[in-house]
Write a protein that holds these residues in place. Structure first.
Motif, PDB file in Angstrom:
ATOM      1  N   GLU A 176      27.019  20.273  -6.420  1.00 35.00           N
ATOM      2  CA  GLU A 176      26.179  19.642  -7.187  1.00 35.00           C
ATOM      3  C   GLU A 176      26.463  18.006  -8.014  1.00 35.00           C
ATOM      4  N   PRO A 177      27.367  17.146  -6.226  1.00 35.61           N
ATOM      5  CA  PRO A 177      28.061  16.203  -6.787  1.00 35.61           C
ATOM      6  C   PRO A 177      27.330  15.060  -7.668  1.00 35.61           C
ATOM      7  N   ALA A 178      26.397  14.781  -7.938  1.00 33.30           N
ATOM      8  CA  ALA A 178      25.493  14.584  -9.092  1.00 33.30           C
ATOM      9  C   ALA A 178      26.068  13.895 -10.185  1.00 33.30           C
ATOM     10  N   ALA A 179      26.523  15.691 -10.718  1.00 36.77           N
ATOM     11  CA  ALA A 179      26.538  16.065 -11.301  1.00 36.77           C
ATOM     12  C   ALA A 179      27.995  16.489 -12.035  1.00 36.77           C
ATOM     13  N   ILE A 180      28.957  15.376 -10.946  1.00 29.89           N
ATOM     14  CA  ILE A 180      30.476  14.846 -11.603  1.00 29.89           C
ATOM     15  C   ILE A 180      30.866  14.004 -12.351  1.00 29.89           C
ATOM     16  N   GLY A 239      35.455  10.010 -12.338  1.00 31.55           N
ATOM     17  CA  GLY A 239      36.872  10.453 -12.639  1.00 31.55           C
ATOM     18  C   GLY A 239      37.378  11.158 -12.858  1.00 31.55           C
ATOM     19  N   CYS A 240      35.975  12.637 -12.080  1.00 30.42           N
ATOM     20  CA  CYS A 240      36.475  13.799 -12.458  1.00 30.42           C
ATOM     21  C   CYS A 240      37.557  14.192 -11.453  1.00 30.42           C
ATOM     22  N   LEU A 241      36.671  13.679 -10.478  1.00 32.58           N
ATOM     23  CA  LEU A 241      37.430  13.906  -8.914  1.00 32.58           C
ATOM     24  C   LEU A 241      39.045  13.691  -8.729  1.00 32.58           C
ATOM     25  N   SER A 242      39.082  12.326  -8.793  1.00 30.92           N
ATOM     26  CA  SER A 242      40.408  11.648  -9.179  1.00 30.92           C
ATOM     27  C   SER A 242      41.017  12.573  -9.616  1.00 30.92           C
ATOM     28  N   ALA A 291      39.855  26.697  -5.316  1.00 31.38           N
ATOM     29  CA  ALA A 291      38.993  25.578  -4.670  1.00 31.38           C
ATOM     30  C   ALA A 291      38.180  25.394  -6.511  1.00 31.38           C
ATOM     31  N   PRO A 292      38.423  23.935  -7.170  1.00 31.02           N
ATOM     32  CA  PRO A 292      38.164  23.860  -8.022  1.00 31.02           C
ATOM     33  C   PRO A 292      36.674  22.866  -7.912  1.00 31.02           C
ATOM     34  N   THR A 293      35.485  23.255  -9.253  1.00 30.08           N
ATOM     35  CA  THR A 293      34.101  22.795  -9.573  1.00 30.08           C
ATOM     36  C   THR A 293      34.886  21.765  -9.873  1.00 30.08           C
ATOM     37  N   PRO A 294      34.717  20.686  -9.795  1.00 27.53           N
ATOM     38  CA  PRO A 294      35.031  19.419 -10.230  1.00 27.53           C
ATOM     39  C   PRO A 294      33.616  18.769 -10.965  1.00 27.53           C
ATOM     40  N   THR A 295      33.729  20.006 -12.393  1.00 28.14           N
ATOM     41  CA  THR A 295      33.199  19.557 -13.489  1.00 28.14           C
ATOM     42  C   THR A 295      33.915  18.927 -15.203  1.00 28.14           C
ATOM     43  N   SER A 354      30.265  19.254  -0.654  1.00 25.75           N
ATOM     44  CA  SER A 354      28.541  18.415  -0.822  1.00 25.75           C
ATOM     45  C   SER A 354      28.510  18.111   0.412  1.00 25.75           C
ATOM     46  N   GLU A 355      29.593  18.634   1.575  1.00 22.99           N
ATOM     47  CA  GLU A 355      29.519  17.374   2.958  1.00 22.99           C
ATOM     48  C   GLU A 355      29.671  18.659   3.707  1.00 22.99           C
ATOM     49  N   ARG A 356      28.705  19.995   3.653  1.00 24.64           N
ATOM     50  CA  ARG A 356      28.949  21.130   4.540  1.00 24.64           C
ATOM     51  C   ARG A 356      27.479  21.716   4.241  1.00 24.64           C
TER      52      ARG A 356
END
Ligand code: GLU
Length: 325
Positions: A52-56, A59-62, A15-19, A91-93
């Motif tokens: 915090e989707p705005a803080a991603i 390109g981090c997620l991909s 369960a990574p955080t995309p930072t 973010s979708e939950r």
């Protein structure tokens, strides 16, 4: 709170955080969690913890998907493939987390807190801080907590929208517990004096977003995760999540907290340590088998990069809660 109908087989998850880019420490957690689930015949879940989707970063997620693909870790359920327990991005939950907060509120365990970070710090009795900062002094705590009702319409004070805290004292009383205890498959028996060392923790932030403890605890339950292997830095978080799951009357997963990976100087790796990122290792021509073998051998597992061999030889009992350099 709705739990979807899930396959009977339990699940393990990463369960990574995309930072930022995944580094060797994240990769080790991902590999060990994957091997533990694989060895136990569980579903493999990849959950993106992007409260915090705005803080991603762009390109981090991909980039994280590419790192995990490169490392050879395949998931049965993830944000790209979907699955029976989806969506797999936090973010979708948010709707599910709101329902969890309403359920806790119905037990009369939540109260609004208008304190700023600074006020919390200044009012703290003991200088000692837990992983989430100083123990809350209870400035906003009502004498008798009652259900708040409409959590979307809490009054402002001094112009501030409140956060929501869980009354940890009332929560423990409700469960007739003095402390939170759980058995960790790597670190052994754990006891946490939540009242004394953690206090009433935030379950919904002032921006209206559920706190990580709520999202993570609920998602593990709702996704049917029966095994949670993660870094030892999260042990205190686990105490809070165990408390929440008990209040919500959900089964606990088996927890296994593995020691963190440190750099040569003994400090823990951070996503900003670019040299240790999977991306840079990949770009410098290292291959995934070699990296898996390194991660396995530093974890007390056989020094092979072959996922099948590693799965066959996997033994939680060989993992250590101590940091690995
Ligand atoms: N998202 C958290 C992190 O990246 C991990 C949470 C977990 O594994 O439970 O630190």
């Amino acid at each position: 709170m709705i739990v979807p109908a899930l396959p009977e087989r339990g699940a393990g998850r990463f369960a990574p955080t995309p930072t930022g880019d995944l580094h060797l420490g994240n990769a080790r957690t991902a590999l060990l969690a994957w091997l533990a689930a694989e060895a136990a015949g569980l579903r493999q879940i990849l959950r993106v913890e992007d409260l915090e989707p705005a803080a991603i970063p762009p390109g981090c997620l991909s980039g994280q998907y590419a790192d995990l693909d490169w490392l050879g870790l395949r998931y049965d359920e993830d944000p790209r493939r979907g699955g029976p327990a989806g969506p797999y991005r936090q973010s979708e939950r948010f709707g599910a987390y709101d329902a969890v907060l309403r359920a806790l509120d119905a037990l009369g365990l939540l109260y609004p807190c208008w304190c700023s970070r600074r006020e919390v710090r200044d009012a703290a009795r003991a200088p000692h801080a837990s992983d989430e900062g100083p123990v809350y002094a209870g400035t906003c705590k009502p004498a008798h907590a009652v259900p708040l009702g409409d959590l979307g319409a809490l009054p402002r004070r001094r112009g501030r929208v409140p956060a929501l805290r869980l009354d940890a004292h009332a929560a423990l009383d409700r469960l007739a517990l003095a402390e939170v205890t759980f058995e960790d498959a790597i670190a052994g028996p754990q006891r946490f004096d939540v009242r004394g060392t953690m206090g009433d923790f935030v379950v919904r932030r002032r921006d209206g977003v559920a706190a990580y403890q709520i999202a993570c605890a609920w998602d593990d339950a709702a996704m049917g995760c029966t095994q949670v292997l993660r870094g030892a830095d999260l042990l205190p978080s686990t105490a809070r999540q165990v408390l929440l799951l008990r209040l919500l009357d959900r089964p606990l997963p088996t927890y296994a907290h593995v020691g963190l990976v440190t750099g040569p100087d003994g400090t823990r790796l951070a996503k900003r340590d670019g040299a240790q990122s999977l991306r840079s290792l990949r770009e410098r021509g290292h291959d995934a088998t070699e990296v898996r073998a390194l991660l396995a051998s530093m974890s007390g597992l056989p020094a092979t990069g072959d996922l099948r061999e590693l799965t066959a030889a996997f033994d939680l009992g060989r993992l250590s809660p101590a940091p690995a350099a």
